[in-house]
Scaffold this active site. Structure first.
Site, PDB file in Angstrom:
ATOM      1  CG  ASN A 168      -6.806  10.770  -0.504  1.00  0.00           C
ATOM      2  OD1 ASN A 168      -6.665  11.238  -1.575  1.00  0.00           O
ATOM      3  ND2 ASN A 168      -6.959   9.835  -0.040  1.00  0.00           N
ATOM      4  CG  ASP A 210      -0.673   0.247   2.476  1.00  0.00           C
ATOM      5  OD1 ASP A 210       0.798   0.523   2.856  1.00  0.00           O
ATOM      6  OD2 ASP A 210      -1.230   0.163   3.438  1.00  0.00           O
ATOM      7  CD  GLU A 239      -4.600   3.445   1.674  1.00  0.00           C
ATOM      8  OE1 GLU A 239      -4.283   3.520   2.871  1.00  0.00           O
ATOM      9  OE2 GLU A 239      -5.948   3.317   1.394  1.00  0.00           O
TER      10      GLU A 239
END
Length: 332
Positions: free
Chosen positions: A221, A213, A256
């Site tokens: 974000n 990930d 992710e």
């Protein structure tokens, strides 16, 4: 007629006389000829009506209809429309020529059966044709062989199913691939794993799995917005898939978190793949984001191990990679 010499009779035949009676009239013979001629007229009329019916059906048909021996001897307007060739052009083409390369062998088999006066075992098949413009279209073809005038010919029809095939492919992509990244989705991967695990158990070939990930993706974000986050997920997917082998699969496991599935690969080989992927992301320049790194956990499947257990073990290694500083590969 009063004439009975052969020259006169030959001339009569040349201008279309079908029967003659020489004087004095033999009524029985005359009526016999008239009866035969009446039957001939009825046959000709039936043939003409049959021809008109055939033309009516074929010219208005939504299927492409054709007749061939080796070359086409008849094609209807819809067949010409689908292929893009005129009737005259098709009369000079062999049956197999209109099919795309990967289906020409099948078309040649059909032509050979026609030559050998044999029936087809499989009358229906799907394949691609090559149009006059060089495009390829999916068609559903129906072909048969029949005896006609002491010879065998091929007859059949095709329906353009390109739109249907495109829709099927679109639905398959939607069902099997992640909408955002176009990576394989979780549902489809479960099916892939079942198949490869069965094959591995039978062949004793190793299978390895890498889970990864993006490091600190929540901060990405929060700082740059979800649009940039989505861009990074897509771009990372493109970069990693271009790095992997054809036999490897790249799966979006969730958020992710992604999986690299490597059939016929032992732990060392999978670790090398993981390190190559890690380095490619570390060195890649993402727009508007200074640096992106990933952490990876690698495991090799045990005999009869389920996907759930395999992912759990890989996830533990991923957790170790994050605990020990991120941007690294941990394998066991």
């Amino acid at each position: 007629t009063a004439h009975s010499d052969s020259d006169h009779l030959i001339k009569a035949i040349d201008i279309g006389i079908t029967h003659y009676v020489v004087k004095p009239i033999d009524l029985k013979l005359l009526f016999s000829y008239l009866d035969k001629f009446k039957k001939q007229l009825f046959i000709e009329k039936e043939l003409e009506e049959t021809r008109e019916l055939f033309e009516s059906i074929t010219t208005t048909s939504l299927s492409g209809i054709f007749v061939f021996n080796e070359k086409f001897t008849y094609t209807n307007p819809e067949f010409q429309k689908i292929t893009g060739f005129s009737e005259e052009e098709l009369l000079n083409k062999s049956f197999h020529e209109i099919f795309a390369c990967q289906y020409q062998e099948k078309a040649n088999e059909i032509v050979q059966l026609v030559k050998e006066h044999k029936k087809l075992d499989d009358n229906f098949f799907e394949g691609k044709i090559s149009t006059k413009d060089g495009l390829e279209k999916w068609v559903h073809a129906s072909v048969n062989t029949i005896k006609h005038k002491d010879d065998f010919i091929g007859t059949g029809s095709i329906i353009d199913i390109s739109e249907l095939k495109n829709l099927q492919e679109k639905l398959t992509r939607q069902a099997n691939y992640d909408n955002l990244t176009k990576a394989i989705n979780r549902h489809y991967f479960v099916e892939i794993y079942k198949h490869e695990a069965t094959r591995s158990d039978r062949s004793q070939q190793p299978i390895s799995l890498i889970i990864l990930d993006i490091d600190h993706f929540k901060l990405v974000n929060d700082n740059y917005g979800h649009n940039i986050g989505d861009y990074i997920l897509r771009e990372m997917t493109n970069k990693i898939t271009s790095t992997l082998r054809d036999s490897d699969s790249f799966i979006r496991w969730g958020g992710e978190e992604f999986i690299i599935f490597a059939p016929e690969t032992d732990l060392k080989g999978a670790s090398n793949i993981a390190e190559k992927v890690r380095k490619s992301i570390e060195e890649y320049s993402f727009k508007e984001v200074e640096k992106i790194t990933i952490s990876l956990g690698v495991v090799m499947r045990k005999v009869d191990e389920s996907l759930e257990t395999l992912v759990e073990r890989a996830d533990k290694n991923l957790y170790k990679a994050k605990e020990t500083g991120r941007n690294r590969v941990v394998s066991e």
